[in-house]
Structure formats: structure tokens, C-alpha cells
Design a protein around this motif. Structure first.
Motif, PDB file in Angstrom:
ATOM      1  N   SER A  17       5.160   6.656  -0.606  1.00 55.09           N
ATOM      2  CA  SER A  17       4.539   5.360  -0.883  1.00 55.09           C
ATOM      3  C   SER A  17       5.093   4.339   0.092  1.00 55.09           C
ATOM      4  O   SER A  17       6.306   4.317   0.321  1.00 55.09           O
ATOM      5  CB  SER A  17       4.892   4.877  -2.291  1.00 55.09           C
ATOM      6  N   MET A  18       4.226   3.509   0.619  1.00 57.74           N
ATOM      7  CA  MET A  18       4.697   2.467   1.551  1.00 57.74           C
ATOM      8  C   MET A  18       4.165   1.098   1.140  1.00 57.74           C
ATOM      9  O   MET A  18       3.032   0.987   0.659  1.00 57.74           O
ATOM     10  CB  MET A  18       4.222   2.800   2.967  1.00 57.74           C
ATOM     11  N   GLY A  23      -0.278   5.292   0.939  1.00 54.17           N
ATOM     12  CA  GLY A  23       0.503   6.482   0.612  1.00 54.17           C
ATOM     13  C   GLY A  23      -0.034   7.726   1.277  1.00 54.17           C
ATOM     14  O   GLY A  23      -1.151   7.732   1.810  1.00 54.17           O
ATOM     15  N   CYS A  24       0.769   8.764   1.258  1.00 55.48           N
ATOM     16  CA  CYS A  24       0.359  10.053   1.819  1.00 55.48           C
ATOM     17  C   CYS A  24       1.290  11.129   1.272  1.00 55.48           C
ATOM     18  O   CYS A  24       2.282  10.833   0.606  1.00 55.48           O
ATOM     19  CB  CYS A  24       0.421  10.026   3.349  1.00 55.48           C
ATOM     20  N   LYS A  75       5.718  13.087  -1.856  1.00 57.37           N
ATOM     21  CA  LYS A  75       4.700  12.031  -1.972  1.00 57.37           C
ATOM     22  C   LYS A  75       5.353  10.770  -1.428  1.00 57.37           C
ATOM     23  O   LYS A  75       6.469  10.406  -1.828  1.00 57.37           O
ATOM     24  CB  LYS A  75       4.312  11.860  -3.451  1.00 57.37           C
ATOM     25  N   HIS A 133      -4.256   0.726   1.672  1.00 62.05           N
ATOM     26  CA  HIS A 133      -4.562  -0.631   2.112  1.00 62.05           C
ATOM     27  C   HIS A 133      -3.527  -1.069   3.150  1.00 62.05           C
ATOM     28  O   HIS A 133      -2.488  -0.434   3.310  1.00 62.05           O
ATOM     29  CB  HIS A 133      -4.514  -1.596   0.928  1.00 62.05           C
ATOM     30  N   GLY A 151      -3.849   7.440   3.054  1.00 61.48           N
ATOM     31  CA  GLY A 151      -4.654   6.236   3.231  1.00 61.48           C
ATOM     32  C   GLY A 151      -4.181   5.136   2.313  1.00 61.48           C
ATOM     33  O   GLY A 151      -3.079   5.192   1.783  1.00 61.48           O
TER      34      GLY A 151
END
Ligand code: AMP
Ligand code: MN
Ligand code: MN
Length: 322
Positions: free
Chosen positions: A265-266, A291-292, A263, A286, A284
Motif C-alpha cells: 500500500s502506498m 497498491g499492488c 501486498k 489513485h 493501480g
């Protein structure tokens, strides 16, 4: 549109949100649950959501959430909050069977998956959007508390750039209900268990900067989670801690969810559109938080993400020069 006019003839209503629900998702779902229960006392209303983190036990009726998605029930209306259909997880089949699907969300990457779609990407949170669909006269302290917490969690306590004057005006109205907002924020947002703090420390310690120190990345493996006896809910906030490092434009945090599966997170300060990066890999979110889920080795995933991020940085620089 006001919510009640959409559902007043329904006999059975379901509410759901995304997998691994965050504060906005949990609180939006619970705020809507209480609102509909008060407004439609004769109607059956059920909530389907993965079990929220224990800190949300302070939200009234949280124990009414059903985390078993095996059901024969067919609902007249299903509200999908803070999510598109792909992130509903095992609630998807209940959603698909419902007579009418209403999708309320603020993710820029969500194109709308309902018969009725209320998608407003300029909103700080689904909770903010939801509150404007409620009749303010019918809102009580418990609903106000949930809406406030939903907004607070998705704005990093009114800090991220998605916090608008409207968000603050709404927060002011909500505070007038008189709940102990300070204790609630402390308990649900800031407080960490000892092991949560330990694993965050470990992730920060092992982080690596790259692309001339403009990106930072770290990873937590299954083995580490077993060692510290934590689960994925204990990893919230690590990516934000990486993002506050000065000079960093983009922070990436991954945790292992299966064999060669992570998983991701960015977070970005705005120079990199991480929603676009996440969408490239089937996720998808913001512009500044996305995240993806990615398959492959940790290093392959970094390479693939770096390529997209570098492309974006290059285009941004070309635009600046032009
Ligand atoms: P996270 O990194 O999980 O905290 O997510 C950051 C933001 O991106 C949140 O608004 C999430 O709801 C959204 N997000 C995370 N993963 C996905 C995904 N796979 N698809 C769509 N949105 C996502
Ligand atoms: Mn969410
Ligand atoms: Mn949200």
C-alpha cells in the motif's frame, strides 16, 4: 445514464467488487443491491464479494453477500464496482459469463473492463459516482447510509484531496435522512480492537525512513500476524498512520500474503504519483493512494519501489526548476 434504464429487462443481476473489499467497495455494492431490489422486486439480484470486515455488519442485508464464487448461474447483467476485472478475484468467471457487463469505478488506473464503462477518476469514491446514477426520489435511509459511509471511508472522513465541493453537497443531502452518522463513523472507521492497535504500534515502531527521510516504510510478516492473532483486515489504517509523519512525501506499507509475496500500500502527499508507481508493478489506484502485489524479498521490493519513486521525485524537481 440512470441505472434502471440499463437493467430493466434483466431477469438475473449480479453485483461484485474488488478483492479485500474496503469501505467504499462494500458500501457501494450494498447500496446498489438495495436500490435494485427496491426498484426491480421481480428480479433475482445476487452479490458476490469476499466477506467484509465485521464492522460493516451495521449495513442492512450484509448477510446476503455470497462469498462462495462456485456457481453455475449465468447473469444477464453483472455490475463490477470500484474495481477492474483483474481485481474481481474469483468472481471474474461469473463476470465473464454475464450477458452484459457494467463497470462503475473511480480508479484512474482503470481503463474500463465492461460493455458499459462509467469511470470517473475525479470522483472521491465509487459510492459518490453511484449515487449520481440513482434517482434521488428512490433513495431511502439505508441506501443513503451506505453511500455516505462509502464516501466517508474513501475520503478519510472528508479529509483527503479527493473531497470536492460536490462530495460535501452530496454528504449534506445524505445526512438529511437522519441516520446516526457519528456513531457509524466511530464504529466503522475510527474504532480499533486492542490487537489492531497493538500491531499498528508495532508497525510504526519498526518503520524506517529513507531517501533523506522523504519516504517511510514498514512491514508486517505472517509471523507477526499469527503472534497478535490478527488477519489482513486488521491492518487497515497503518499506511495512513505512516503518512502523517511530518516531512514524509511517500509512505509504503507491506504485509506478507505468501512466501516471498507482499501486498503493498502506498500513500503520497501529491508530490509522488503512487498510482504510476503501482501500475509499474501490476497494481493501480489513485495519485495519492495506490497498491499492488509484489513478489520477492521485502528488501528487494523496497529497492524496486524506491527506484520508481526516486525517478518521480527527480522529474518533479526538474519540472519545478524549469
Ligand atoms: P490500499 O493501499 O489497498 O488501501 O489501496 C489504495 C488504493 O489503491 C485503493 O483505491 C485501492 O482500491 C487501489 N488499489 C490497491 N491495490 C490495487 C491493485 N492491485 N490494483 C488496482 N488498484 C489497487
Ligand atoms: Mn476500493
Ligand atoms: Mn473506491
Amino acid at each position: 445514464m440512470k441505472i434502471i434504464s440499463e437493467v430493466k429487462d434483466a431477469k438475473k443481476i449480479a453485483i461484485g467488487g474488488h478483492v479485500r473489499p474496503d469501505g467504499d467497495c462494500v458500501c457501494s455494492v450494498m447500496a446498489l443491491y438495495r436500490y435494485l431490489q427496491k426498484e426491480l422486486p421481480e428480479t433475482q439480484i445476487d452479490v458476490y464479494l469476499e466477506k467484509p470486515a465485521a464492522v460493516f455488519d451495521c449495513i442492512q442485508d450484509i448477510d446476503k453477500i455470497c462469498s462462495d464464487f462456485q456457481t453455475d448461474q449465468v447473469y444477464d447483467v453483472f455490475f463490477a464496482l470500484d474495481s477492474n476485472d483483474e481485481r474481481l478475484g474469483d468472481a471474474l468467471s461469473i463476470y465473464q459469463k454475464a450477458g452484459r457487463r457494467i463497470n462503475i469505478d473511480h480508479h484512474i488506473s482503470n481503463t474500463g473492463c465492461g460493455d458499459l464503462n462509467i469511470i470517473e477518476p475525479q470522483r472521491s469514491s465509487t459510492a459518490e459516482l453511484l449515487y449520481d446514477l440513482m434517482d434521488p426520489e428512490k433513495v431511502d435511509e439505508e441506501i443513503a447510509k451506505a453511500v455516505y459511509l462509502g464516501i466517508a471511508h474513501d475520503t478519510g472522513v472528508f479529509r483527503y484531496s479527493n473531497t470536492s465541493p460536490h462530495t460535501m453537497e452530496m454528504a449534506a443531502k445524505l445526512l438529511r435522512f437522519g441516520f446516526d452518522f457519528s456513531a457509524l463513523l466511530e464504529h466503522t472507521f475510527y474504532e480499533k480492537t486492542y490487537v489492531q492497535t497493538q500491531i499498528m504500534g508495532r508497525a510504526v515502531l519498526e518503520s524506517v525512513r529513507f531517501m533523506n527521510d522523504r519516504c517511510i516504510v514498514s512491514m508486517v510478516s505472517r509471523r507477526m500476524m499469527d503472534f497478535y492473532q490478527v488477519n489482513t483486515k486488521d491492518l487497515d489504517g497503518i499506511v495512513n498512520q505512516l503518512q502523517v509523519v511530518s516531512g514524509v512525501d511517500c509512505a509504503i506499507f507491506m504485509y506478507e500474503i505468501g512466501t516471498l509475496q507482499y501486498k503493498v500500500s502506498m500513500r503520497s502527499n501529491g508530490k509522488v504519483n503512487v498510482a504510476d508507481v503501482a501500475v509499474k508493478f501490476g497494481g493501480g489506484g489513485h495519485v495519492r493512494a495506490a497498491g499492488c502485489t509484489m513478489n520477492g524479498t521485502y528488501h528487494d521490493n523496497i529497492n524496486n519501489l524506491s527506484r520508481e519513486i526516486a525517478g518521480q521525485m527527480k522529474r518533479a524537481e526538474q519540472k519545478e526548476r524549469a
